[in-house]
Scaffold this motif. Structure first.
Motif, PDB file in Angstrom:
ATOM      1  N   GLY B  42       4.012   3.818 -21.035  1.00 12.40           N
ATOM      2  CA  GLY B  42       4.615   4.045 -19.605  1.00 12.40           C
ATOM      3  C   GLY B  42       3.643   3.350 -18.727  1.00 12.40           C
ATOM      4  O   GLY B  42       3.970   2.664 -17.844  1.00 12.40           O
ATOM      5  N   ARG B  43       2.323   3.870 -18.688  1.00  9.26           N
ATOM      6  CA  ARG B  43       1.393   3.285 -17.897  1.00  9.26           C
ATOM      7  C   ARG B  43       1.231   1.810 -17.925  1.00  9.26           C
ATOM      8  O   ARG B  43       0.910   1.068 -17.042  1.00  9.26           O
ATOM      9  N   ALA B  44       1.327   1.418 -19.212  1.00  7.72           N
ATOM     10  CA  ALA B  44       1.083  -0.035 -19.579  1.00  7.72           C
ATOM     11  C   ALA B  44       2.192  -1.024 -18.799  1.00  7.72           C
ATOM     12  O   ALA B  44       1.889  -1.703 -18.085  1.00  7.72           O
ATOM     13  N   TYR B  45       3.377  -0.479 -18.908  1.00  9.09           N
ATOM     14  CA  TYR B  45       4.554  -1.408 -18.249  1.00  9.09           C
ATOM     15  C   TYR B  45       4.391  -1.014 -17.092  1.00  9.09           C
ATOM     16  O   TYR B  45       4.744  -2.197 -16.157  1.00  9.09           O
ATOM     17  N   ALA B  46       4.040   0.086 -16.360  1.00 11.70           N
ATOM     18  CA  ALA B  46       3.981   0.061 -14.829  1.00 11.70           C
ATOM     19  C   ALA B  46       3.099  -0.505 -14.259  1.00 11.70           C
ATOM     20  O   ALA B  46       3.145  -1.385 -13.343  1.00 11.70           O
ATOM     21  N   ALA B  47       1.790  -0.794 -15.152  1.00 15.25           N
ATOM     22  CA  ALA B  47       0.658  -1.400 -14.492  1.00 15.25           C
ATOM     23  C   ALA B  47       1.320  -3.067 -14.492  1.00 15.25           C
ATOM     24  O   ALA B  47       0.858  -3.986 -13.606  1.00 15.25           O
ATOM     25  N   MET B  48       1.905  -3.340 -15.804  1.00 16.95           N
ATOM     26  CA  MET B  48       2.392  -4.672 -15.739  1.00 16.95           C
ATOM     27  C   MET B  48       3.393  -5.250 -14.379  1.00 16.95           C
ATOM     28  O   MET B  48       3.156  -6.172 -13.733  1.00 16.95           O
ATOM     29  N   ALA B  49       4.421  -4.318 -14.250  1.00 11.73           N
ATOM     30  CA  ALA B  49       5.149  -4.530 -13.295  1.00 11.73           C
ATOM     31  C   ALA B  49       4.484  -4.553 -11.726  1.00 11.73           C
ATOM     32  O   ALA B  49       4.835  -5.365 -11.143  1.00 11.73           O
ATOM     33  N   GLU B  50       3.548  -3.446 -11.563  1.00 15.06           N
ATOM     34  CA  GLU B  50       2.781  -3.454 -10.401  1.00 15.06           C
ATOM     35  C   GLU B  50       2.097  -4.790 -10.158  1.00 15.06           C
ATOM     36  O   GLU B  50       1.981  -5.271  -9.018  1.00 15.06           O
ATOM     37  N   GLY B  51       1.163  -5.143 -11.435  1.00 15.65           N
ATOM     38  CA  GLY B  51       0.474  -6.296 -11.090  1.00 15.65           C
ATOM     39  C   GLY B  51       1.201  -7.578 -10.912  1.00 15.65           C
ATOM     40  O   GLY B  51       0.704  -8.582 -10.081  1.00 15.65           O
ATOM     41  N   ALA B  52       2.542  -7.842 -11.484  1.00 18.76           N
ATOM     42  CA  ALA B  52       3.304  -9.025 -11.430  1.00 18.76           C
ATOM     43  C   ALA B  52       4.150  -8.960  -9.838  1.00 18.76           C
ATOM     44  O   ALA B  52       4.110  -9.977  -9.252  1.00 18.76           O
ATOM     45  N   LEU B  53       4.626  -7.877  -9.616  1.00 17.94           N
ATOM     46  CA  LEU B  53       5.393  -7.878  -8.437  1.00 17.94           C
ATOM     47  C   LEU B  53       5.148  -6.832  -7.512  1.00 17.94           C
ATOM     48  O   LEU B  53       5.978  -6.636  -6.403  1.00 17.94           O
ATOM     49  N   GLY B  54       4.060  -5.940  -7.425  1.00 15.22           N
ATOM     50  CA  GLY B  54       3.983  -4.886  -6.796  1.00 15.22           C
ATOM     51  C   GLY B  54       3.220  -5.055  -5.328  1.00 15.22           C
ATOM     52  O   GLY B  54       3.379  -4.244  -4.689  1.00 15.22           O
ATOM     53  N   SER B  55       2.596  -6.257  -4.957  1.00 18.74           N
ATOM     54  CA  SER B  55       2.035  -6.439  -3.685  1.00 18.74           C
ATOM     55  C   SER B  55       2.307  -7.851  -3.238  1.00 18.74           C
ATOM     56  O   SER B  55       2.753  -8.609  -4.017  1.00 18.74           O
ATOM     57  N   ARG B  56       2.027  -8.156  -2.112  1.00 21.71           N
ATOM     58  CA  ARG B  56       2.140  -9.645  -1.647  1.00 21.71           C
ATOM     59  C   ARG B  56       1.271 -10.355  -2.273  1.00 21.71           C
ATOM     60  O   ARG B  56       1.671 -11.587  -2.585  1.00 21.71           O
ATOM     61  N   PHE B  57       0.076  -9.861  -2.454  1.00 21.39           N
ATOM     62  CA  PHE B  57      -0.973 -10.815  -3.209  1.00 21.39           C
ATOM     63  C   PHE B  57      -0.528 -11.033  -4.906  1.00 21.39           C
ATOM     64  O   PHE B  57      -0.492 -12.403  -5.246  1.00 21.39           O
ATOM     65  N   ALA B  58       0.174 -10.147  -5.339  1.00 21.89           N
ATOM     66  CA  ALA B  58       0.735 -10.012  -6.717  1.00 21.89           C
ATOM     67  C   ALA B  58       1.755 -11.290  -6.653  1.00 21.89           C
ATOM     68  O   ALA B  58       1.632 -12.223  -7.566  1.00 21.89           O
ATOM     69  N   LEU B  59       2.471 -11.151  -5.950  1.00 23.14           N
ATOM     70  CA  LEU B  59       3.589 -12.189  -5.936  1.00 23.14           C
ATOM     71  C   LEU B  59       2.950 -13.728  -5.496  1.00 23.14           C
ATOM     72  O   LEU B  59       3.586 -14.613  -6.074  1.00 23.14           O
ATOM     73  N   SER B  60       2.108 -13.592  -4.671  1.00 19.52           N
ATOM     74  CA  SER B  60       1.464 -14.947  -4.378  1.00 19.52           C
ATOM     75  C   SER B  60       0.952 -15.667  -5.737  1.00 19.52           C
ATOM     76  O   SER B  60       0.683 -16.879  -5.927  1.00 19.52           O
ATOM     77  N   GLU B  61       0.393 -14.343  -6.296  1.00 17.31           N
ATOM     78  CA  GLU B  61      -0.536 -15.010  -7.855  1.00 17.31           C
ATOM     79  C   GLU B  61       0.604 -15.638  -8.789  1.00 17.31           C
ATOM     80  O   GLU B  61       0.278 -16.517  -9.288  1.00 17.31           O
ATOM     81  N   VAL B  62       1.795 -14.976  -8.802  1.00 15.57           N
ATOM     82  CA  VAL B  62       2.747 -15.304  -9.604  1.00 15.57           C
ATOM     83  C   VAL B  62       3.374 -16.652  -9.313  1.00 15.57           C
ATOM     84  O   VAL B  62       3.562 -17.603 -10.172  1.00 15.57           O
ATOM     85  N   LEU B  63       3.535 -17.005  -8.092  1.00 11.35           N
ATOM     86  CA  LEU B  63       3.974 -18.176  -7.378  1.00 11.35           C
ATOM     87  C   LEU B  63       3.111 -19.351  -7.851  1.00 11.35           C
ATOM     88  O   LEU B  63       3.167 -20.329  -8.320  1.00 11.35           O
ATOM     89  N   THR B  64       1.613 -18.937  -7.685  1.00 15.51           N
ATOM     90  CA  THR B  64       0.339 -19.837  -7.766  1.00 15.51           C
ATOM     91  C   THR B  64       0.621 -20.427  -9.492  1.00 15.51           C
ATOM     92  O   THR B  64       0.461 -21.682  -9.679  1.00 15.51           O
ATOM     93  N   ARG B  65       0.797 -19.276 -10.091  1.00 14.40           N
ATOM     94  CA  ARG B  65       0.839 -19.532 -11.520  1.00 14.40           C
ATOM     95  C   ARG B  65       1.911 -20.500 -11.992  1.00 14.40           C
ATOM     96  O   ARG B  65       1.892 -21.163 -12.948  1.00 14.40           O
ATOM     97  N   ALA B  66       3.106 -20.045 -11.299  1.00 16.61           N
ATOM     98  CA  ALA B  66       4.323 -20.826 -11.740  1.00 16.61           C
ATOM     99  C   ALA B  66       4.338 -22.060 -11.484  1.00 16.61           C
ATOM    100  O   ALA B  66       4.904 -22.938 -12.079  1.00 16.61           O
TER     101      ALA B  66
END
Lengths: 541, 357
Positions: B42-66
């Motif tokens: 539970g915590r692992a998936y939550a951390a993953m979702a949080e890390g990828a989509l949970g914040s403005r910075f996380a989203l920016s990182e996803v887009l940068t990597r994409a």
């Protein structure tokens, strides 16, 4: 002769009731919405030859694949006679079980390893892997006895790759016999044979039947069904629609049963040929093998005539076709198209010069399967009228495709459907619509009706005669002698990469053509050359 | 016993649903190694979702990597459509980065509106040049491009190392093997304050849209599809098979080269041997997930980028290796291949026959 007596007996089933070798009851097989086999019953007796006649898609091959265990039937049973003659059910879906029960199959496309000898191919899989020594002498003796009994000869000591197609087929038959086949099934056995080889095959089959083998062969050719079988079962759209003793069956009747309606044969009306549209003078094409080589060919095709090029597959017809398609360039000689010497040989030039091209292999060269009907109709002119500034004119393409669909009666979901969804006949109609569009002066048709059903064949023949009628010169390369005779004004023969002179169709018969196809004329090289000169002199200038 | 039997044509909605389901299945399957690693799921998936989509910075990182993944994904997609198997995007990416540094780190002192396009163009050109050779070798002598492009990757990586340890080494780098930095005028503008997101994303998106148009609407795209589906039929119809393959090779290489130039000009500012964590190879996965569709490549690249970014957070939160990201991406590729098989075939259970043999 014992063999003849046995066959006579089988024709009249009531006189000599024979033990049943194989029995199919209510075989049903569905592929998605398609009912490939619908409650088919068949009984095969020992010592008889049964022809299974039907068009493509009638379900013949599906039925045989079920019998041999490649497919599993949705319903129905297969029963095979065991050693004591009792019928036992055949486990479904297992080729090994079929083999063990004594069912041998000769596929249309042979399953031989070309680098191995005939002997190795035959014994392959019959010997335990862990036995250190092979009992070659034993196998050789048994095969010699089998060959003597069946009256077929083939050199089993050379690699299969060096054998002719007819000889390979004999190896396949021996392979089945070696495994003690009691039931021999052949799928379109004559598709690749010369007329003489076909006759040889049927005499072998007759000898085998006389010894008690049960034989069934699949065919869509009425001629060989009449010549080679005792009984004929007609399949149409997955159902058995008729079963007759061959002796009493009428050919037109069988054709109508197979197609589901009466088929009018095409009629070629006399027509004076016009000016020369194509001339080959001493044209040679280099190639690594017989198939792709053409030796010094001379040929003239005039407007409004069909020149048939007959021959056994793999004798250089492909080279001739590829040359005229623009896919091969000549090593020597001159090609003239409507009086102008051709200097550039590539497909684009051929298209530009107005050659209507119908390739031999419609799936490989004729169409891009994943692309739509519209795209396949437009593909030859995609850099012409179907683009503007490099962008596709989709609407023009769809309009052209709709026109072709209507004019040629192409059955398909629509112009946007991938062409691979179409049946062979409909796909070929798309290719013919493309080739005949723009009224080409020269049409090169390679095996235009191969593998098509009777209805589609008639339609394509009609189209070719129509094109002849409006003045197109047509080169018809075909292995189907019926087709060559039905359409051609003049006929030439390809044998061993040599093209014979084109003689008026009226002066030829099947026997003579068969001899020429077997390459016998080529052995009297000089006589043939004189014959060519003679023939040329007779042609109107 | 189970058998495969062909189905009819897969429907369009199925074609869209399949990769999505495959991606979800891959995420689900990742639970197995996570459990084996002893992480709380539970915590692992939550951390993953949080890390990828949970914040403005996380989203920016996803887009940068994409961003580079979109470009390398397009590079693979267009080449694979023509059945030209360019496995060399990684090398072409480094080639593009090298070229970008060569022209952008002081060789031309031009203003930004000129220098930035020059840098990007140089990167694309270098990538294209690297792929033209293998494409020509394939067309003329039949050399397998899988082998040539794959091996060129190592050649280029070694060349890059030689250059950044030698002629192009930054004297101010305190001994680190890295190139001189790009001039300020040669760098891509940031799209968001205090993030790494740069204008390369817009270039990548534009490339996807342009490529979609190319494939669907132009004669060139028509030729690429025809050559890829059936070279004999394309040749019979008079389409230039060899020319198309070389042109596709150039375009594919250019896209990968552009990805490299974009990373240098948008993220790093200089060239080092760790510029790409395998963007070139991941591009192949992206293209396959997208079913070789240019627009689908964008979605697939976002998914893969999110997995990588999310797995980074997860590995910190629950203390598992961040290599779990590679595992998920690999699983998703397998899942999409299996799913692709299942859209074309159905499984059928074949009952055991009554009689033994």
């Amino acid at each position: 002769m014992a063999g003849t007596a046995a066959i006579d007996g089988a024709v009249d089933g009531t006189r000599a009731p024979r033990p049943v070798a194989l029995e199919l009851r209510g075989i049903t097989k569905r592929f998605g919405p398609l009912l490939a086999n619908d409650g088919i019953d068949l009984t095969l007796h020992r010592g008889e030859i049964l022809a299974i006649l039907g068009e493509n898609g009638a379900g013949k091959t599906t039925l045989m694949n079920i019998l041999f265990g490649h497919y599993t039937a949705d319903a129905g049973t297969v029963r095979v006679a065991d050693a004591a003659g009792r019928l036992v059910p055949l486990p479904a879906g297992r080729p090994r079980a079929a083999l063990a029960a004594g069912i041998g199959m000769v596929h249309q496309h042979f399953t031989l390893a070309e680098a191995l000898t005939g002997l190795d191919n035959i014994t392959l899989g019959t010997e335990p892997l862990w036995r250190l020594r092979r009992r070659i002498a034993e196998a050789r003796d048994r095969l010699a006895a089998l060959m003597a009994r069946a009256g077929l000869t083939v050199d089993l000591a050379v690699p299969v790759g060096t054998l002719t197609v007819g000889e390979r087929q004999r190896v396949e038959i021996l392979k089945a016999l070696y495994r003690d086949a009691q039931v021999l099934i052949l799928d379109e056995p004559t598709a690749v044979l010369t007329p003489a080889e076909s006759e040889g095959l049927f005499s072998v089959l007759r000898a085998l039947a006389a010894q008690g083998l049960a034989i069934a062969f699949i065919s869509h050719k009425l001629g060989e069904v009449a010549a080679g079988s005792d009984r004929v079962a007609v399949l149409r759209a997955g159902r058995k629609v008729a079963e007759r003793a061959t002796a009493g069956a009428d050919r037109a009747d069988l054709a109508a049963l197979m197609v589901g309606r009466a088929v009018a044969p095409v009629r070629r009306t006399a027509r004076p040929p016009g000016p020369e549209v194509l001339a080959l003078e001493g044209v040679a094409v280099a190639g690594p093998d017989l198939r792709s080589r053409l030796d010094r060919a001379d040929l003239v095709v005039r407007a409004g005539e069909i020149v048939g090029v007959a021959g056994v597959a793999g004798n250089g017809q492909a080279a001739l076709a590829r040359l005229l398609f623009g896919l091969a360039r000549p090593r020597a000689g001159t090609v003239r198209l409507q009086g102008r010497v051709v200097t550039r040989f590539d497909p684009t030039e051929a298209i530009r010069a107005g050659i209507g091209r119908i390739p031999e292999d419609r799936h490989r060269e004729g169409a891009v399967g994943a692309m739509s009907v519209a795209e396949n109709v437009a593909i030859e002119e995609i850099r012409g009228p179907f683009q503007r500034l490099g962008f596709l004119r989709r609407r023009a393409m769809a309009a052209r495709a709709r026109g072709a669909i209507e004019a040629y009666g192409i059955r398909c979901p629509g112009p946007d459907a991938p062409i691979r969804l179409l049946s062979g006949g409909n796909m070929q109609k798309v290719i013919i619509a493309r080739a005949l569009d723009g009224a080409p002066a020269l049409i090169v048709a390679a095996q235009p009706t191969r593998g098509l059903d009777v209805g589609a064949v008639a339609e394509i023949h009609r189209r070719l005669l129509e094109a002849r009628g409006r003045g197109a010169g047509i080169v018809l390369i075909s292995e189907d002698l019926d087709e060559v005779f039905a359409l051609s004004d003049r006929i030439a023969v390809m044998a061993r990469a040599r093209l014979s002179a084109a003689l008026p169709a009226e002066t030829l018969d099947r026997t003579r053509l068969g001899l020429m196809m077997a390459g016998q004329a080529a052995e009297h090289g000089e006589a043939q050359e004189r014959g060519q000169d003679h023939a040329r002199a007779r042609q109107p200038a | 016993m189970i058998r495969l039997e062909p189905r009819g044509t897969p429907s369009r909605s199925l074609a869209l649903a399949v990769p999505a389901c495959a991606a979800l299945a891959a995420l689900g399957l990742a639970a197995v190694p996570l459990m084996l690693a002893g992480a709380p799921l539970g915590r692992a998936y939550a951390a993953m979702a949080e890390g990828a989509l949970g914040s403005r910075f996380a989203l920016s990182e996803v887009l940068t990597r994409a961003t580079p993944l979109i470009l390398t994904g397009l590079s693979a997609a267009i080449a694979f459509r023509a059945r030209l198997f360019n496995i060399g995007a990684e090398g072409q990416l480094y080639g593009g980065a090298l070229a970008a540094i060569a022209v952008g780190a002081g060789a031309f002192d031009w203003p930004a509106p000129l220098l930035l396009p020059l840098v990007l163009f140089a990167g694309a050109l270098a990538g294209a040049a690297m792929m033209i050779g293998p494409a020509l070798a394939r067309v003329t002598i039949g050399a397998d491009e899988v082998v040539t492009t794959l091996l060129l990757n190592f050649v280029v990586l070694l060349l890059v190392q030689m250059m950044i340890e030698g002629p192009m080494k930054d004297p101010m780098s305190m001994g680190w093997p890295q190139s001189e930095p790009l001039l300020e005028a040669a760098t891509l503008p940031r799209l968001m304050e205090k993030t790494r997101l740069h204008a390369g994303l817009l270039i990548a998106l534009a490339a996807a849209v342009l490529l979609h148009g190319l494939m669907a609407r132009t004669v060139a795209g028509f030729a690429i599809r025809a050559v890829g589906e059936s070279p004999p039929a394309a040749r019979f119809a008079g389409l230039p098979v060899g020319g198309t393959l070389v042109a596709v090779g150039a375009l594919s290489g250019a896209l990968a080269g552009l990805a490299g130039a974009g990373e240098v000009a948008g993220v790093k500012g200089f060239l080092a041997a760790d510029l790409s964590p395998g963007y070139g190879y991941a591009g192949i996965v992206v293209a396959m997930l997208a079913g070789l569709s240019p627009l689908g490549t964008v979605a697939a690249a976002l998914f893969v980028a999110a997995v990588f970014v999310g797995a980074d957070s997860m590995s910190r939160a629950v203390n598992v290796s961040s290599y779990i990201a590679n595992l998920i991406v690999a699983l998703s590729l397998i899942a999409v291949l299996v799913a692709g098989l299942l859209t074309r075939y159905r499984l059928r259970r074949v009952g055991r026959p009554a009689a033994g043999a």
